[in-house]
Design an enzyme around this catalytic site. Sequence first.
Site, PDB file in Angstrom:
ATOM      1  N   ASP A  62       0.881  -1.171   0.000  1.00  8.75           N
ATOM      2  CA  ASP A  62       0.000   0.000   0.000  1.00  8.75           C
ATOM      3  C   ASP A  62       0.913   1.214   0.000  1.00  8.75           C
ATOM      4  O   ASP A  62       1.642   1.453   0.977  1.00  8.75           O
ATOM      5  CB  ASP A  62      -0.886  -0.021   1.257  1.00  8.75           C
ATOM      6  CG  ASP A  62      -1.873   1.138   1.293  1.00  8.75           C
ATOM      7  OD1 ASP A  62      -1.675   2.134   0.564  1.00  8.75           O
ATOM      8  OD2 ASP A  62      -2.837   1.059   2.074  1.00  8.75           O
ATOM      9  N   ILE A  63       0.880   1.981  -1.079  1.00  8.19           N
ATOM     10  CA  ILE A  63       1.828   3.103  -1.189  1.00  8.19           C
ATOM     11  C   ILE A  63       1.480   4.232  -0.214  1.00  8.19           C
ATOM     12  O   ILE A  63       2.234   5.183  -0.066  1.00  8.19           O
ATOM     13  CB  ILE A  63       1.944   3.635  -2.642  1.00  8.19           C
ATOM     14  CG1 ILE A  63       0.682   4.378  -3.088  1.00  8.19           C
ATOM     15  CG2 ILE A  63       2.291   2.513  -3.618  1.00  8.19           C
ATOM     16  CD1 ILE A  63       0.915   5.256  -4.318  1.00  8.19           C
ATOM     17  N   ASN A  89       2.804   2.869 -10.644  1.00  4.50           N
ATOM     18  CA  ASN A  89       1.540   2.970 -11.372  1.00  4.50           C
ATOM     19  C   ASN A  89       0.365   3.354 -10.471  1.00  4.50           C
ATOM     20  O   ASN A  89      -0.559   4.040 -10.895  1.00  4.50           O
ATOM     21  CB  ASN A  89       1.264   1.609 -12.044  1.00  4.50           C
ATOM     22  CG  ASN A  89      -0.157   1.499 -12.548  1.00  4.50           C
ATOM     23  OD1 ASN A  89      -0.511   2.055 -13.579  1.00  4.50           O
ATOM     24  ND2 ASN A  89      -0.993   0.785 -11.800  1.00  4.50           N
ATOM     25  N   LYS A  95     -13.958  11.078  -8.506  1.00  2.00           N
ATOM     26  CA  LYS A  95     -14.876  11.309  -9.623  1.00  2.00           C
ATOM     27  C   LYS A  95     -15.442  12.732  -9.528  1.00  2.00           C
ATOM     28  O   LYS A  95     -15.482  13.322  -8.447  1.00  2.00           O
ATOM     29  CB  LYS A  95     -16.048  10.320  -9.568  1.00  2.00           C
ATOM     30  CG  LYS A  95     -15.638   8.865  -9.555  1.00  2.00           C
ATOM     31  CD  LYS A  95     -15.116   8.435 -10.896  1.00  2.00           C
ATOM     32  CE  LYS A  95     -14.746   6.965 -10.886  1.00  2.00           C
ATOM     33  NZ  LYS A  95     -13.905   6.575 -11.998  1.00  2.00           N
ATOM     34  N   GLN A 105     -10.214  16.211  -0.730  1.00  2.00           N
ATOM     35  CA  GLN A 105      -9.756  15.574  -1.964  1.00  2.00           C
ATOM     36  C   GLN A 105      -8.300  15.932  -2.240  1.00  2.00           C
ATOM     37  O   GLN A 105      -7.501  15.081  -2.646  1.00  2.00           O
ATOM     38  CB  GLN A 105     -10.621  16.023  -3.141  1.00  2.00           C
ATOM     39  CG  GLN A 105     -12.063  15.578  -3.048  1.00  2.00           C
ATOM     40  CD  GLN A 105     -12.834  15.813  -4.348  1.00  2.00           C
ATOM     41  OE1 GLN A 105     -12.255  15.897  -5.419  1.00  2.00           O
ATOM     42  NE2 GLN A 105     -14.147  15.915  -4.235  1.00  2.00           N
ATOM     43  N   TYR A 197      -6.151  16.076  -8.792  1.00  2.00           N
ATOM     44  CA  TYR A 197      -5.492  14.984  -9.526  1.00  2.00           C
ATOM     45  C   TYR A 197      -4.407  15.542 -10.445  1.00  2.00           C
ATOM     46  O   TYR A 197      -3.286  15.027 -10.493  1.00  2.00           O
ATOM     47  CB  TYR A 197      -6.551  14.220 -10.329  1.00  2.00           C
ATOM     48  CG  TYR A 197      -5.987  13.121 -11.196  1.00  2.00           C
ATOM     49  CD1 TYR A 197      -5.682  11.873 -10.667  1.00  2.00           C
ATOM     50  CD2 TYR A 197      -5.783  13.318 -12.565  1.00  2.00           C
ATOM     51  CE1 TYR A 197      -5.175  10.859 -11.466  1.00  2.00           C
ATOM     52  CE2 TYR A 197      -5.276  12.315 -13.364  1.00  2.00           C
ATOM     53  CZ  TYR A 197      -4.971  11.085 -12.819  1.00  2.00           C
ATOM     54  OH  TYR A 197      -4.465  10.081 -13.621  1.00  2.00           O
ATOM     55  N   LYS A 201      -0.306  14.794 -10.408  1.00  2.00           N
ATOM     56  CA  LYS A 201       0.433  14.253 -11.555  1.00  2.00           C
ATOM     57  C   LYS A 201       1.531  15.221 -12.005  1.00  2.00           C
ATOM     58  O   LYS A 201       2.605  14.792 -12.420  1.00  2.00           O
ATOM     59  CB  LYS A 201      -0.539  13.928 -12.702  1.00  2.00           C
ATOM     60  CG  LYS A 201      -1.434  12.740 -12.399  1.00  2.00           C
ATOM     61  CD  LYS A 201      -0.613  11.451 -12.298  1.00  2.00           C
ATOM     62  CE  LYS A 201      -1.393  10.253 -11.850  1.00  2.00           C
ATOM     63  NZ  LYS A 201      -0.606   9.013 -11.819  1.00  2.00           N
ATOM     64  N   VAL A 234      -7.611   5.622 -21.063  1.00  2.00           N
ATOM     65  CA  VAL A 234      -7.725   4.162 -21.094  1.00  2.00           C
ATOM     66  C   VAL A 234      -9.018   3.686 -20.415  1.00  2.00           C
ATOM     67  O   VAL A 234      -9.459   4.266 -19.416  1.00  2.00           O
ATOM     68  CB  VAL A 234      -6.486   3.540 -20.389  1.00  2.00           C
ATOM     69  CG1 VAL A 234      -6.549   2.017 -20.454  1.00  2.00           C
ATOM     70  CG2 VAL A 234      -5.195   4.039 -21.033  1.00  2.00           C
ATOM     71  N   THR A 236     -10.595   2.030 -18.003  1.00  2.00           N
ATOM     72  CA  THR A 236     -10.363   1.454 -16.670  1.00  2.00           C
ATOM     73  C   THR A 236     -11.418   1.997 -15.703  1.00  2.00           C
ATOM     74  O   THR A 236     -12.182   2.900 -16.053  1.00  2.00           O
ATOM     75  CB  THR A 236      -8.973   1.836 -16.111  1.00  2.00           C
ATOM     76  OG1 THR A 236      -8.970   3.246 -15.866  1.00  2.00           O
ATOM     77  CG2 THR A 236      -7.842   1.456 -17.056  1.00  2.00           C
TER      78      THR A 236
END
Length: 337
Positions: A62-63, A89, A95, A105, A197, A201, A234, A236
């Site tokens: 668990d990172i 990864n 959401k 968040q 998010y 990144k 992608v 997912t």
Amino acid sequence: MASSRIAVVTGANKGIGFGIMKELCAKFDGIVYLTARDEERGRAAVEKLAKLGLTAKFHQLDIDDEQSIKGFRDYIANTYGGLDVLVNNAAIAYKNAASEPFEEQAENTIRVNFFGTLAVCHALFPLLRPHARVVTVSSSVGHLSKVSGDKPAATALREKLASPTLTEEELCALMNQYIEKAKDGTWKAAGWPSSTYDTSKIGVSALTRIQHRAFEADPKYEDVVINHCHPGYVDTDMSSHMGPLTVEQGAACPSYLALLPPNIKEPRGQFLWHDKQVVDWVKGPLPGPLNWLGDSRRAWTTFSGGGEERWEEQCGNAKGERRSDAKGDQCTEAEGE
Ligand code: NDP
């Protein structure tokens, strides 16, 4: 002590991480560790690989848990004495519909995606053997151009993040600053984007550049290469299955980077697009218009919160149909996935 070559993928029980596992199990000359925070989900994924004729080992990781990271580091160190491939990864994304307050968040997303990835690197980098390969899965929204808050603060922030002398400590301070600004509502005025998010990144991409410089400067890391990449949009859970690329397609670039041959000249410390082209992280431009459906209208919005499903939610659907209520100014036309 076993002398096998070792590869590790974080958050590998599903999605792009599972796709990377398939590639590495087929192509990596050594043992591949599927790691997951949840033991049951991780072991089920190893079983799924076995049914495909692929062999992987499982270890819990668990990172977002110091003890888990330490346990995994000790296990790899004691069992194999070193590490040859690390794919960062694992990540989370709220959401658009998430009801948690923005500051919550921000805190959770930066803690897991940025500080969790950093903690894994701190623990495992000392184990990297000569010619090791490290890949950090970033995103198109991790590109420097996504530092899109108010000017002139955003310009100054981009300059700081792009600086070839930026240190890890300074970057951590900037990430913590974002969390603080999220709490008092001033993140945009400070230059930051309105997506927690995206910020996480941007953070891991800036971190990759710092880590690359550290590897280059330290002879202990002989031919150790780190790169970061955008895996594409992608299909997912994270993208709410709106991404047009399969997990196999999303896994292609990270797997390519994980398997770079010894003494390769390029890419080193670079940002790659899902089609494996090197993209200048500081100057861009980002590849585009979108080519996966051959339609330049499709774009990736950078302006609101949420995860990788934002384009679809705000501008259209995965088939490229534009929503009638999509706000034009939120859907930049030329940014491609
Ligand atoms: P998914 O949500 O499908 O999978 C994420 C994986 O990360 C899961 O295995 C999840 O585990 C794991 N994870 C989350 N938190 C932790 C943690 N604390 N410790 C360990 N594992 C954790 O996402 P994707 O496969 O879509 O994303 C993979 C990577 O690609 C991420 O870095 C994402 O940001 C990036 N990306 C994805 C894009 C897309 O379109 N899908 C586009 C651009 C980038 P669990 O099952 O337990 O939740």
